[in-house]
Design an enzyme around this catalytic site. Structure first.
Site, PDB file in Angstrom:
ATOM      1  N   ARG A 167      -8.480  -0.560   4.216  1.00  0.00           N
ATOM      2  CA  ARG A 167      -7.690   0.438   3.735  1.00  0.00           C
ATOM      3  C   ARG A 167      -6.259   0.006   3.354  1.00  0.00           C
ATOM      4  O   ARG A 167      -5.575   0.424   2.483  1.00  0.00           O
ATOM      5  CB  ARG A 167      -7.529   1.591   4.834  1.00  0.00           C
ATOM      6  CG  ARG A 167      -8.682   2.512   5.408  1.00  0.00           C
ATOM      7  CD  ARG A 167      -8.502   3.219   6.335  1.00  0.00           C
ATOM      8  NE  ARG A 167      -7.626   4.409   5.721  1.00  0.00           N
ATOM      9  CZ  ARG A 167      -7.505   5.676   5.895  1.00  0.00           C
ATOM     10  NH1 ARG A 167      -8.128   6.049   7.138  1.00  0.00           N
ATOM     11  NH2 ARG A 167      -6.809   6.580   5.280  1.00  0.00           N
ATOM     12  N   CYS A 206      -5.239   7.670   9.111  1.00  0.00           N
ATOM     13  CA  CYS A 206      -5.584   7.185  10.299  1.00  0.00           C
ATOM     14  C   CYS A 206      -5.280   7.939  11.267  1.00  0.00           C
ATOM     15  O   CYS A 206      -4.327   8.736  11.356  1.00  0.00           O
ATOM     16  CB  CYS A 206      -4.601   5.744  10.462  1.00  0.00           C
ATOM     17  SG  CYS A 206      -5.046   4.531   9.564  1.00  0.00           S
ATOM     18  N   LYS A 228       0.802  -1.029  -0.118  1.00  0.00           N
ATOM     19  CA  LYS A 228      -0.060  -0.104   0.041  1.00  0.00           C
ATOM     20  C   LYS A 228       0.893   1.204  -0.023  1.00  0.00           C
ATOM     21  O   LYS A 228       0.853   2.157  -0.769  1.00  0.00           O
ATOM     22  CB  LYS A 228      -0.942   0.026   1.174  1.00  0.00           C
ATOM     23  CG  LYS A 228      -1.636   1.292   1.361  1.00  0.00           C
ATOM     24  CD  LYS A 228      -2.373   1.593   2.701  1.00  0.00           C
ATOM     25  CE  LYS A 228      -1.821   1.551   3.889  1.00  0.00           C
ATOM     26  NZ  LYS A 228      -1.382   2.975   4.312  1.00  0.00           N
ATOM     27  N   ASN A 229       1.894   1.245   0.711  1.00  0.00           N
ATOM     28  CA  ASN A 229       2.559   2.444   0.831  1.00  0.00           C
ATOM     29  C   ASN A 229       3.959   2.494  -0.065  1.00  0.00           C
ATOM     30  O   ASN A 229       4.683   3.715  -0.006  1.00  0.00           O
ATOM     31  CB  ASN A 229       3.283   2.348   2.319  1.00  0.00           C
ATOM     32  CG  ASN A 229       2.117   2.606   3.535  1.00  0.00           C
ATOM     33  OD1 ASN A 229       1.168   3.009   3.173  1.00  0.00           O
ATOM     34  ND2 ASN A 229       2.495   2.400   4.675  1.00  0.00           N
ATOM     35  N   ARG A 235      -0.597  14.071  12.981  1.00  0.00           N
ATOM     36  CA  ARG A 235      -0.262  13.969  11.400  1.00  0.00           C
ATOM     37  C   ARG A 235       0.021  15.108  10.879  1.00  0.00           C
ATOM     38  O   ARG A 235      -0.452  15.725   9.845  1.00  0.00           O
ATOM     39  CB  ARG A 235      -1.470  13.256  10.801  1.00  0.00           C
ATOM     40  CG  ARG A 235      -1.816  12.090  10.946  1.00  0.00           C
ATOM     41  CD  ARG A 235      -0.891  10.894  11.239  1.00  0.00           C
ATOM     42  NE  ARG A 235      -0.478  10.385  10.205  1.00  0.00           N
ATOM     43  CZ  ARG A 235      -0.771   9.233   9.371  1.00  0.00           C
ATOM     44  NH1 ARG A 235      -2.145   8.687   9.838  1.00  0.00           N
ATOM     45  NH2 ARG A 235      -0.046   8.726   8.394  1.00  0.00           N
ATOM     46  N   ASP A 239       3.943   0.263  12.107  1.00  0.00           N
ATOM     47  CA  ASP A 239       2.863  -0.216  11.552  1.00  0.00           C
ATOM     48  C   ASP A 239       2.567  -1.857  12.135  1.00  0.00           C
ATOM     49  O   ASP A 239       1.597  -2.158  11.632  1.00  0.00           O
ATOM     50  CB  ASP A 239       2.960  -0.223  10.175  1.00  0.00           C
ATOM     51  CG  ASP A 239       2.664   1.357   9.382  1.00  0.00           C
ATOM     52  OD1 ASP A 239       3.017   1.420   8.409  1.00  0.00           O
ATOM     53  OD2 ASP A 239       2.417   2.239  10.326  1.00  0.00           O
TER      54      ASP A 239
HETATM   55  C1  EPZ Z   1       3.714   6.718   6.298  1.00  0.00           C
HETATM   56  O1  EPZ Z   1       2.866   7.754   7.030  1.00  0.00           O
HETATM   57  C2  EPZ Z   1       2.786   5.740   6.212  1.00  0.00           C
HETATM   58  N1  EPZ Z   1       1.828   6.007   5.357  1.00  0.00           N
HETATM   59  C3  EPZ Z   1       2.403   5.222   7.566  1.00  0.00           C
HETATM   60  O2  EPZ Z   1       1.560   4.050   7.270  1.00  0.00           O
HETATM   61  C4  EPZ Z   1       3.493   4.695   8.373  1.00  0.00           C
HETATM   62  O3  EPZ Z   1       3.110   4.546   9.684  1.00  0.00           O
HETATM   63  C5  EPZ Z   1       4.599   6.185   8.544  1.00  0.00           C
HETATM   64  O4  EPZ Z   1       4.854   6.627   7.178  1.00  0.00           O
HETATM   65  C6  EPZ Z   1       5.730   5.702   9.355  1.00  0.00           C
HETATM   66  O5  EPZ Z   1       6.561   4.812   8.602  1.00  0.00           O
HETATM   67  C7  EPZ Z   1       1.726   6.068   4.008  1.00  0.00           C
HETATM   68  O6  EPZ Z   1       3.106   5.912   3.545  1.00  0.00           O
HETATM   69  C8  EPZ Z   1       0.806   6.369   3.191  1.00  0.00           C
HETATM   70  P1  EPZ Z   1       5.879  10.160   8.458  1.00  0.00           P
HETATM   71  P2  EPZ Z   1       3.312   9.429   7.082  1.00  0.00           P
HETATM   72  O7  EPZ Z   1       5.768  11.351   7.875  1.00  0.00           O
HETATM   73  O8  EPZ Z   1       4.275   9.626   5.889  1.00  0.00           O
HETATM   74  C9  EPZ Z   1       5.751  13.177  12.111  1.00  0.00           C
HETATM   75  C10 EPZ Z   1      -0.322   2.521   7.593  1.00  0.00           C
HETATM   76  O9  EPZ Z   1      -0.878   2.012   8.844  1.00  0.00           O
HETATM   77  N2  EPZ Z   1       5.773  14.457  11.258  1.00  0.00           N
HETATM   78  O10 EPZ Z   1       7.032   9.291   8.433  1.00  0.00           O
HETATM   79  O11 EPZ Z   1       2.398  10.304   7.440  1.00  0.00           O
HETATM   80  C11 EPZ Z   1       4.534  12.481  12.376  1.00  0.00           C
HETATM   81  O12 EPZ Z   1       3.376  13.144  13.026  1.00  0.00           O
HETATM   82  C12 EPZ Z   1       0.240   3.923   7.867  1.00  0.00           C
HETATM   83  O13 EPZ Z   1      -0.074   1.949   6.653  1.00  0.00           O
HETATM   84  C13 EPZ Z   1       5.691  15.548  11.299  1.00  0.00           C
HETATM   85  O14 EPZ Z   1       5.885  16.028  12.550  1.00  0.00           O
HETATM   86  O15 EPZ Z   1       4.388   9.221   8.395  1.00  0.00           O
HETATM   87  C14 EPZ Z   1       4.830  11.210  12.861  1.00  0.00           C
HETATM   88  O16 EPZ Z   1       5.035  11.176  14.422  1.00  0.00           O
HETATM   89  C15 EPZ Z   1      -0.123   4.643   9.006  1.00  0.00           C
HETATM   90  N3  EPZ Z   1       5.943  16.696  10.663  1.00  0.00           N
HETATM   91  C16 EPZ Z   1       6.179  11.021  12.392  1.00  0.00           C
HETATM   92  O17 EPZ Z   1       6.578  12.354  11.813  1.00  0.00           O
HETATM   93  C17 EPZ Z   1       5.526  16.357   9.068  1.00  0.00           C
HETATM   94  O18 EPZ Z   1       5.657  17.155   8.322  1.00  0.00           O
HETATM   95  C18 EPZ Z   1       6.330   9.858  10.994  1.00  0.00           C
HETATM   96  O19 EPZ Z   1       5.467  10.358  10.163  1.00  0.00           O
HETATM   97  C19 EPZ Z   1       5.395  14.826   8.745  1.00  0.00           C
HETATM   98  C20 EPZ Z   1       5.542  13.911   9.798  1.00  0.00           C
END
Ligand code: EPZ
Length: 418
Positions: free
Chosen positions: A397, A116, A22-23, A121, A305
């Site tokens: 999803r 989610c 998915k990702n 986020r 995840d």
């Molecule tokens: C991706 O989400 C994945 N989703 C998530 O999978 C996965 O858990 C996550 O990466 C971490 O591996 C998709 O790829 C569609 P991040 P993303 O930006 O990109 C903070 C699933 O279950 N952050 O790496 O949103 C954020 O709040 C889903 O398949 C900021 O602070 O994850 C979090 O605490 C859930 N500012 C941490 O970084 C930002 O601008 C990681 O977020 C962006 C993120």
């Protein structure tokens, strides 16, 4: 509102081919807008999040065809760079469109993303990266307006290796003249997959997976065919299910290297794992030992995840475990539901203290988000009696027919559509 009805106690035996990640699929679908030729993607998994991304592409003017497991996207006739909130709020990955649309149109107007509910986020790392490259960013009325007329190459140091921000910045830079470097970039396998896809489209990009990504802008990208990697989180979910239920399951098509952190934790403690190339065999007596301390972190650390799923395993393991959720600030919504089933879990801030119990008891429990709902299904597979898991839509999803997969291995699970 569909739900799952599970009768616990069956061991799992058999083999499964793991569907595409998915990702990986979500950013790759976004990246299709970067060229005006047809792109053919294989093993399209049709998760509802992928359907939402396709809906966004269609509203932007792309044409999409599906046939026999493939999906073709043609963005030649793309006419819009706007994504309204009714679509953007459905998925986190709508924010990836920002980078892709800047690459195509040098402007974008995107509503805040959904995804989610596992934390706030925020998207500050995405936006600060764009600003560093000269993009004019305004946020108002729930929309992000970006003007990239004066966007330039440069170096962006991400304050956190955000997966989505890394992907957005990769897509925004591939058509940008000059060399752009992303430092402290995310290293997930899905980032490498996106790089491989962009390279197939003619981009000059290297370093994905290393933490430093270098993009040499090119004038134009072209169509291609591509097969995204298998979903390591789905594979990990089924590995954990087997360790909980007992039995022997062979998972095919998934790169065992992408699950090194889980394998290291599970092997010879909760089950026996033999992993070779793209096959992972899990053998278990259904009596897992406690895994001790598990801390989620960015790749190659233990994936956030899989936190909910490993917590379900820990709740029936012999001994006590401590699970620390370091990535998202609100990712324990499945815990009260597991406690309803008899789990002994205490949460303090981002730490779950788990004391393994003899058995869980079937109950009616509510899924709140994607991976938490998967963990409740796993708990139902081992609980005494019947478990009803409400809100099946959450798990759809990111899993294609999870009940069919598990039933094919011998689980007593069915979906009930109200
Ligand atoms: C991706 O989400 C994945 N989703 C998530 O999978 C996965 O858990 C996550 O990466 C971490 O591996 C998709 O790829 C569609 P991040 P993303 O930006 O990109 C903070 C699933 O279950 N952050 O790496 O949103 C954020 O709040 C889903 O398949 C900021 O602070 O994850 C979090 O605490 C859930 N500012 C941490 O970084 C930002 O601008 C990681 O977020 C962006 C993120």
């Amino acid at each position: 509102m569909s739900k799952f009805l599970i009768h616990g106690g069956n061991k799992l035996f058999g083999e499964l081919n793991i569907t595409a990640a998915k990702n990986s699929y979500l950013p790759i679908l976004a990246a299709c807008v970067l060229c005006e030729d047809e792109i053919i993607l294989h093993n399209y998994p049709n998760y509802t999040d992928a359907q939402s991304m396709c809906e966004i592409l269609l509203t932007l003017g792309a044409s999409i065809k599906q046939s026999a497991g493939d999906i073709s996207v043609d963005a030649a006739s793309l006419f819009s760079w706007r994504i309204e909130s009714d679509l953007a709020c459905q998925v986190r990955s709508s924010i990836f469109m920002l980078g892709a649309l800047l690459g195509r149109f040098k402007k974008a107007r995107v509503a805040y993303p959904g995804g989610c509910e596992i934390g706030a986020r925020p998207i500050d790392i995405h936006l600060s990266g764009f600003k560093k490259l000269g993009v004019k960013v305004e946020e108002r009325h729930g929309y992000i307006f970006c003007n990239a007329e004066k966007m330039h190459s440069g170096t962006v140091l991400l304050e956190f290796p955000s997966v989505g921000a890394t992907e957005s910045l990769m897509m925004a830079s591939v058509l940008l003249p000059g060399e752009t470097r992303l430092l402290n970039a995310a290293k997930e396998p899905e980032i490498v997959d996106l790089q491989n896809f962009l390279v197939k489209m003619g981009a000059k990009i290297r370093g994905a997976g290393s933490g430093e990504i270098v993009i040499e802008g090119v004038k134009k990208l072209h169509g291609c065919e591509f097969t995204p990697i298998a979903d390591r989180i789905i594979a990990g979910t089924y590995m954990i299910a087997t360790a909980m239920c007992g039995g022997e399951v062979l998972l095919k098509g998934v790169n065992a290297e992408h699950l090194r952190a889980l394998i290291d934790k599970l092997d010879k403690t909760a089950c026996v794992i033999s992993a070779k190339n793209d096959k992972i065999k899990v053998t278990s007596d259904g009596k897992p030992n406690a895994l001790g301390k598990i801390e989620t972190s960015v790749y190659p650390g233990f994936p956030t995840d899989l936190q909910a799923q490993i917590l379900a395993l820990s709740s029936i393991s012999k001994g006590s475990s401590m699970i620390v959720e370091n990535v998202f600030e609100c990712r324990f919504k499945h815990v009260p539901e597991l406690i309803k089933m008899g789990a002994d879990i205490y949460i303090k801030d981002r730490v779950a203290f788990v004391r393994g119990v003899e058995k869980l008891y079937g109950a009616s429990v509510s899924g709140m988000e994607l991976r938490g709902t998967a963990s409740l299904i796993l708990a139902g597979l081992v609980a005494e009696g019947y478990t009803t898991v409400l809100n099946a839509k959450h798990v759809d999803r990111g899993y294609k027919n999870i009940e069919k997969d598990l039933a094919s291995l011998g689980a007593d699970i069915k979906r009930i559509d109200d």
